[in-house]
Design a protein around this motif. Structure first.
Motif, short mmCIF file in Angstrom:
data_model
loop_
_atom_site.label_atom_id
_atom_site.label_comp_id
_atom_site.label_asym_id
_atom_site.label_seq_id
_atom_site.Cartn_x
_atom_site.Cartn_y
_atom_site.Cartn_z
N GLY A 239 -78.49 2.52 -94.43
CA GLY A 239 -77.68 2.61 -93.22
C GLY A 239 -77.47 4.04 -92.77
O GLY A 239 -76.67 4.30 -91.87
N ASP A 240 -78.20 4.99 -93.38
CA ASP A 240 -78.05 6.39 -92.99
C ASP A 240 -78.54 6.59 -91.55
O ASP A 240 -79.51 5.96 -91.12
N LEU A 241 -77.89 7.47 -90.83
CA LEU A 241 -78.20 7.70 -89.42
C LEU A 241 -79.67 8.02 -89.20
O LEU A 241 -80.32 7.40 -88.35
N GLU A 242 -80.22 8.97 -89.93
CA GLU A 242 -81.60 9.38 -89.67
C GLU A 242 -82.59 8.27 -89.99
O GLU A 242 -83.63 8.13 -89.35
N LYS A 243 -82.27 7.43 -90.98
CA LYS A 243 -83.16 6.32 -91.33
C LYS A 243 -83.03 5.18 -90.33
O LYS A 243 -84.01 4.53 -89.98
N THR A 244 -81.83 4.95 -89.84
CA THR A 244 -81.62 3.95 -88.78
C THR A 244 -82.38 4.39 -87.53
O THR A 244 -83.07 3.58 -86.90
N TRP A 245 -82.27 5.65 -87.19
CA TRP A 245 -82.95 6.20 -86.02
C TRP A 245 -84.46 6.01 -86.15
O TRP A 245 -85.13 5.53 -85.23
N ALA A 246 -85.01 6.40 -87.31
CA ALA A 246 -86.46 6.28 -87.53
C ALA A 246 -86.91 4.83 -87.46
O ALA A 246 -87.94 4.51 -86.85
N SER A 247 -86.14 3.93 -88.07
CA SER A 247 -86.48 2.50 -88.05
C SER A 247 -86.56 1.97 -86.63
O SER A 247 -87.50 1.24 -86.27
N LEU A 248 -85.59 2.34 -85.81
CA LEU A 248 -85.54 1.84 -84.43
C LEU A 248 -86.60 2.49 -83.54
O LEU A 248 -87.14 1.85 -82.64
N ILE A 249 -86.93 3.74 -83.80
CA ILE A 249 -88.02 4.39 -83.06
C ILE A 249 -89.33 3.68 -83.38
O ILE A 249 -90.10 3.33 -82.48
N LEU A 250 -89.58 3.45 -84.66
CA LEU A 250 -90.83 2.78 -85.06
C LEU A 250 -90.89 1.35 -84.54
O LEU A 250 -91.93 0.90 -84.05
N ALA A 251 -89.77 0.62 -84.62
CA ALA A 251 -89.75 -0.78 -84.18
C ALA A 251 -89.99 -0.87 -82.67
O ALA A 251 -90.81 -1.69 -82.22
N SER A 252 -89.31 -0.06 -81.89
CA SER A 252 -89.47 -0.13 -80.43
C SER A 252 -90.85 0.35 -80.00
O SER A 252 -91.46 -0.21 -79.09
N THR A 253 -91.38 1.37 -80.67
CA THR A 253 -92.71 1.87 -80.34
C THR A 253 -93.78 0.83 -80.68
O THR A 253 -94.70 0.59 -79.89
#
Length: 192
Positions: free
Chosen positions: A46-60
Motif C-alpha cells: 500500500g506504499d504510495l510509490e508502489k500504488t502509483w506504479a501499479s496504477l500507471i502500469l494498469a491504465s497504460t
C-alpha cells in the motif's frame, strides 16, 4: 510449411536446405486471431510509490488493449478502501491496524523518506509541476479503461473489511486459486 497467412520470410527460410523446422517456426508471422495476453498485477503493498506504479502500469496496459486485472491483497487492498472510511474492522486488532495504516488512496505513505507526511506532499507537488496524474486520477482512468479490480477474500476477512468499505468499481472478492488459474492460463504477472 502450412500457414494461414503467407509470410515471405518464413517461406524463404523454409526453402533453404538444412534450416530446422524450429527456426522456421520462430520466424513465422503471428496468427492474427491470437488474443492479447492478459496482465495480472498483484498489488500487495500500500506504499504510495508502489500504488502509483501499479496504477500507471494498469491504465497504460488497458489503454494499449491488454486485458488487465489487479489482484489486491494485504496492504495493497487497503489502498482501495473508500477515503472517507477512517477505521475498519470488527476486532480491536483489526481497528488498530487501520489506525496505524489509514486506508484509502489519498492516505498512502512512502516506503522510504515519508518524513511524517512531508515525502508524499513533495511527491504530489512534483507530480503536479510535471503533469503526472495523481493515483486517484489513475484509478479513475484504469476503471474507465476496463481494468478489473479483484479484492482478496482472505485479506478482507483478516482485516475485517466489508464490501461497503471498498471503492465503487470493485469486483467480486476472489482467492489465490483464481490468480493461480489466470497465471496457469498464460496471464503475465507483475508483483508490486
Amino acid at each position: 510449411m502450412p500457414s494461414k497467412t503467407f509470410d515471405p520470410i518464413a517461406a524463404a527460410i523454409a526453402d533453404v536446405e538444412g534450416v530446422p523446422d524450429v527456426i522456421a517456426e520462430a520466424f513465422k508471422a503471428p496468427d492474427a486471431e491470437k488474443k492479447p495476453r492478459e496482465l495480472v498485477i498483484i498489488c500487495y503493498s500500500g506504499d504510495l510509490e508502489k500504488t502509483w506504479a501499479s496504477l500507471i502500469l494498469a491504465s497504460t496496459a488497458a489503454a494499449s488493449g491488454v486485458p488487465t486485472k489487479m489482484f489486491l491483497t494485504f496492504w495493497g487492498l487497503q489502498t482501495f478502501v473508500r477515503d472517507e472510511v477512517r477505521v475498519t474492522g470488527q476486532t480491536w486488532m483489526q481497528r488498530m491496524l487501520a489506525i496505524m495504516q489509514r486506508p484509502g488512496i489519498s492516505h498512502r505513505k512512502l516506503s522510504k523518506m515519508n518524513f511524517m507526511g512531508m515525502g508524499p506532499w513533495m511527491m504530489g507537488t512534483l507530480a503536479k509541476k510535471y503533469g503526472v496524474a495523481k493515483p486517484s486520477e489513475l484509478l479513475e482512468a484504469a476503471l474507465a479503461l476496463g481494468v478489473e479490480l479483484m479484492p482478496c477474500q482472505m485479506t478482507m476477512d483478516m482485516f475485517g473489511l466489508k464490501r461497503e468499505d471498498m471503492i465503487d468499481g470493485m469486483g467480486e472478492p476472489v482467492g489465490a486459486a483464481t490468480v493461480i488459474e489466470l497465471l496457469s492460463n498464460g496471464a503475465a504477472p507483475l508483483f508490486i
